[in-house]
Design an enzyme around this catalytic site. Structure first.
Site, PDB file in Angstrom:
ATOM      1  CG  ASP A 345      -0.131   0.163   2.544  1.00 17.60           C
ATOM      2  OD1 ASP A 345       1.115   0.223   2.497  1.00 17.60           O
ATOM      3  OD2 ASP A 345      -0.764   0.236   3.604  1.00 17.60           O
ATOM      4  CG  ASP A 347       1.531   3.111   4.744  1.00 24.16           C
ATOM      5  OD1 ASP A 347       0.444   2.657   5.107  1.00 24.16           O
ATOM      6  OD2 ASP A 347       2.482   2.403   4.336  1.00 24.16           O
ATOM      7  CG  ASP A 400      -3.357   2.483   4.865  1.00 20.44           C
ATOM      8  OD1 ASP A 400      -4.302   2.187   4.125  1.00 20.44           O
ATOM      9  OD2 ASP A 400      -2.810   1.671   5.622  1.00 20.44           O
TER      10      ASP A 400
HETATM   11  P1  UTP Z   1       2.091  -1.024   6.547  1.00 14.48           P
HETATM   12  O1  UTP Z   1       1.229  -2.158   6.999  1.00 14.48           O
HETATM   13  O2  UTP Z   1       1.700  -0.305   5.318  1.00 14.48           O
HETATM   14  O3  UTP Z   1       3.579  -1.560   6.474  1.00 14.48           O
HETATM   15  O4  UTP Z   1       2.127  -0.017   7.739  1.00 14.48           O
HETATM   16  P2  UTP Z   1       4.769  -1.175   5.527  1.00 14.48           P
HETATM   17  O5  UTP Z   1       5.965  -1.240   6.366  1.00 14.48           O
HETATM   18  O6  UTP Z   1       4.484   0.104   4.805  1.00 14.48           O
HETATM   19  O7  UTP Z   1       4.803  -2.391   4.531  1.00 14.48           O
HETATM   20  P3  UTP Z   1       4.316  -2.447   3.013  1.00 14.48           P
HETATM   21  O8  UTP Z   1       5.514  -2.014   2.233  1.00 14.48           O
HETATM   22  O9  UTP Z   1       3.170  -1.537   2.855  1.00 14.48           O
HETATM   23  O10 UTP Z   1       3.967  -3.869   2.778  1.00 14.48           O
HETATM   24  C1  UTP Z   1       3.039   1.057   7.791  1.00 14.48           C
HETATM   25  C2  UTP Z   1       3.511   1.243   9.199  1.00 14.48           C
HETATM   26  O11 UTP Z   1       2.481   1.846   9.945  1.00 14.48           O
HETATM   27  C3  UTP Z   1       2.491   1.347  11.249  1.00 14.48           C
HETATM   28  C4  UTP Z   1       3.369   0.128  11.281  1.00 14.48           C
HETATM   29  O12 UTP Z   1       4.470   0.401  12.086  1.00 14.48           O
HETATM   30  C5  UTP Z   1       3.815  -0.062   9.868  1.00 14.48           C
HETATM   31  O13 UTP Z   1       5.171  -0.328   9.777  1.00 14.48           O
HETATM   32  N1  UTP Z   1       1.119   1.065  11.648  1.00 14.48           N
HETATM   33  C6  UTP Z   1       0.281   0.333  10.856  1.00 14.48           C
HETATM   34  C7  UTP Z   1       0.664   1.567  12.821  1.00 14.48           C
HETATM   35  O14 UTP Z   1       1.413   2.240  13.539  1.00 14.48           O
HETATM   36  N2  UTP Z   1      -0.634   1.318  13.215  1.00 14.48           N
HETATM   37  C8  UTP Z   1      -1.474   0.582  12.445  1.00 14.48           C
HETATM   38  O15 UTP Z   1      -2.639   0.398  12.818  1.00 14.48           O
HETATM   39  C9  UTP Z   1      -0.998   0.084  11.242  1.00 14.48           C
HETATM   40 MG    MG Z   2       2.781   0.400   3.659  1.00  8.60          MG
END
Ligand code: UTP
Ligand code: MG
Length: 476
Positions: A345, A347, A400
């Site tokens: 995704d 973020d 997100d």
């Molecule tokens: P992601 O699930 O998108 O992980 O959440 P990522 O590291 O970006 O992995 P990919 O590349 O998308 O697969 C981003 C970060 O947001 C935090 C987590 O620490 C995660 O590393 N997070 C996620 C939160 O703090 N709270 C949440 O509810 C979800």
């Molecule tokens: Mg991510």
């Protein structure tokens, strides 16, 4: 380190008394007074030691000929960690953990750089293989460890983990095991494997023998057994078993659908469903908004998001947010901020400097997108973390959006940058080692009973008494 006060210049004459080289009677300016080096003569020989000491001093380092109280770095050549420890025991120096025990390759790297280089793991003294090649002064990179006997922290926030993973075959195996335990809701075993994976990702070399992992934290019996099997057989029978397990395979499929977690997977599995197609075909199932979008855009969402796509979406998000808040700060967080070039995704963290907050911002952004063709917001909601599927051309991408008050921005940035394991360890470290509570909004000092303000991620690390770790070193 400021354990000592170093005079700016040390007379080498005094230290080198008795030597005949005219060069040694010079005084050199000390440029780097915050470290004091002692070079071990053992297995090195007097002449070479003298040469290296002289070289170090000429480059502005403080090099002591005696193992005095002020020494901070001990450099050895052809000695194992244990041999140096043994030698130190005979020196009556008290607590030897105060020294950095480093290989000559660290010293040569400093000489080449003309300044102290970080004493990273690869320079720490290792127990060597039985027939060490005498290391050349110019080839420190040949000094690969046979076994790390230096202190590696159990917390990933005290390690540097780049995307350069030398142990993928082990960490992939551990991640399968962790995922299987997550599906079984066995958090303890799940974490055990996640921690082991994270530790092996931080090692600067490939594990090839059991000796390589001796003394490392986070390596329990289960983990050790799998490493051993992979070293000996090339693969692990336990991991293979999991990969072929009916329940694991079904859960793996179900959870790959956006909006489906372990609980829903459990329900579907108990109903006798095994594949995404079977779930899709079952019209009696009640699906949430997110799950409906998950099935509708299944193929798009399981394919990875590229960096180029992330950059393109970033422009759209920034433009839209700035229509409402021209000064807003929109930052990509998550994996892309850690330097990954693919993700599941994208973020984003949004904040508006200054006192003005806009609780309605996310609604406004979504409403605007709703009016645009080609954007499907059917899964949008405006809770703090907002999940949405956006179609760009023909591909759906998960975005997100997180909005944070400006004074919490650094905490949110640290939390949302991840990695998940890095964040977990930061919180565990804060709580276990500092009696503090850390989350994505604040840091609370339980002893002082105060919230600690931070205007940057660096300040948060400093509050926690941790060395700063760059985002691209947080791929734990
Ligand atoms: P992601 O699930 O998108 O992980 O959440 P990522 O590291 O970006 O992995 P990919 O590349 O998308 O697969 C981003 C970060 O947001 C935090 C987590 O620490 C995660 O590393 N997070 C996620 C939160 O703090 N709270 C949440 O509810 C979800
Ligand atoms: Mg991510």
């Amino acid at each position: 380190m400021d354990r000592f006060k170093a005079p700016a210049v040390i007379s080498q004459r005094k230290r080198q008394k008795g030597l005949h080289s005219p060069k040694l009677s010079c005084s050199y300016e000390i440029k780097f007074s915050n470290l004091v080096i002692f070079i071990l003569q053992r297995k090195m020989g007097r002449t070479r030691r003298m040469f290296l000491m002289e070289l170090g001093r000429r480059k502005g380092f403080r090099v002591e000929s005696e193992l005095s109280d002020s020494v901070t770095h001990i450099v050895a050549e052809n000695n194992s960690y244990l041999e140096v420890l043994d030698w130190l025991k005979g020196q009556a120096v008290g607590d030897s953990s105060r020294f950095e025990l480093l290989d000559i390759s660290w010293f040569t790297a400093c000489m080449e750089a003309g300044r102290p280089v970080d004493s990273e793991i690869k320079y720490h003294l290792m127990v060597r293989q039985e027939q060490p090649q005498s290391p050349s002064l110019n080839t420190p990179e040949l000094e690969m460890p046979a076994f790390i006997a230096t202190k590696v922290s159990q917390y990933s926030c005290q390690r540097k983990t780049t995307l350069n993973n030398y142990n993928k075959k082990f960490t992939d195996a551990f991640e399968v095991m962790a995922e299987n335990y997550e599906f079984k809701e066995n958090e303890i075993f799940c974490l055990e494997f996640l921690r082991a994976a994270s530790l092996l990702k931080s090692l600067p070399f490939s594990v090839t023998r059991m000796k390589d992992i001796q003394g490392l934290p986070c390596v329990g019996d289960q983990v050790r057994d799998i490493i051993e099997e992979i070293i000996e057989e090339g693969e692990s029978s336990r991991v293979k078993e999991v990969l072929n397990d009916e329940r694991y395979k079904a859960f793996k499929q179900f959870t790959s659908v956006f909006g489906v977690g372990v609980k829903t997977s459990e329900k579907w599995y108990r109903m006798g469903l095994r594949t995404v197609e079977e779930v899709k075909a079952d019209k009696t199932l009640k699906l949430s908004k997110m799950q409906k979008a998950g099935f509708l855009y299944y193929e798009d969402l399981v394919s990875c998001v590229s960096k180029a796509e992330a950059d393109a979406v970033s422009l759209i998000v920034k433009n839209t947010v700035c229509t409402f808040l021209p000064d807003a700060l929109v930052t990509i967080t998550g994996g892309f901020r850690r330097g990954k070039n693919i993700g599941h995704d994208i973020d984003f963290l949004i904040t508006n400097p200054g006192p003005r907050e806009d609780d309605e911002l996310l609604h406004k952004v979504i409403d605007l997108w709703k009016k645009q063709p080609g954007v499907d917001n059917s899964t949008c909601n405006t809770s703090e973390k907002l999940e949405m599927a956006e179609v760009k051309d023909w591909k759906a991408i998960r975005v997100d959006l997180v909005i944070t008050p400006f004074e919490q921005y650094s905490y949110a940035l640290l939390g949302w940058t991840g990695s998940r394991q890095f964040g977990r360890d930061l919180r565990r470290y804060a709580s276990h080692e500092r009696k503090m509570i850390l989350d994505n909004h604040a840091l609370y000092d339980r002893r002082k009973r105060i919230f600690l303000k931070a205007g940057s991620e660096e300040e948060i690390f400093a509050h926690l008494g941790l060395d700063y770790v760059e985002p691209w070193e947080r791929n734990a």
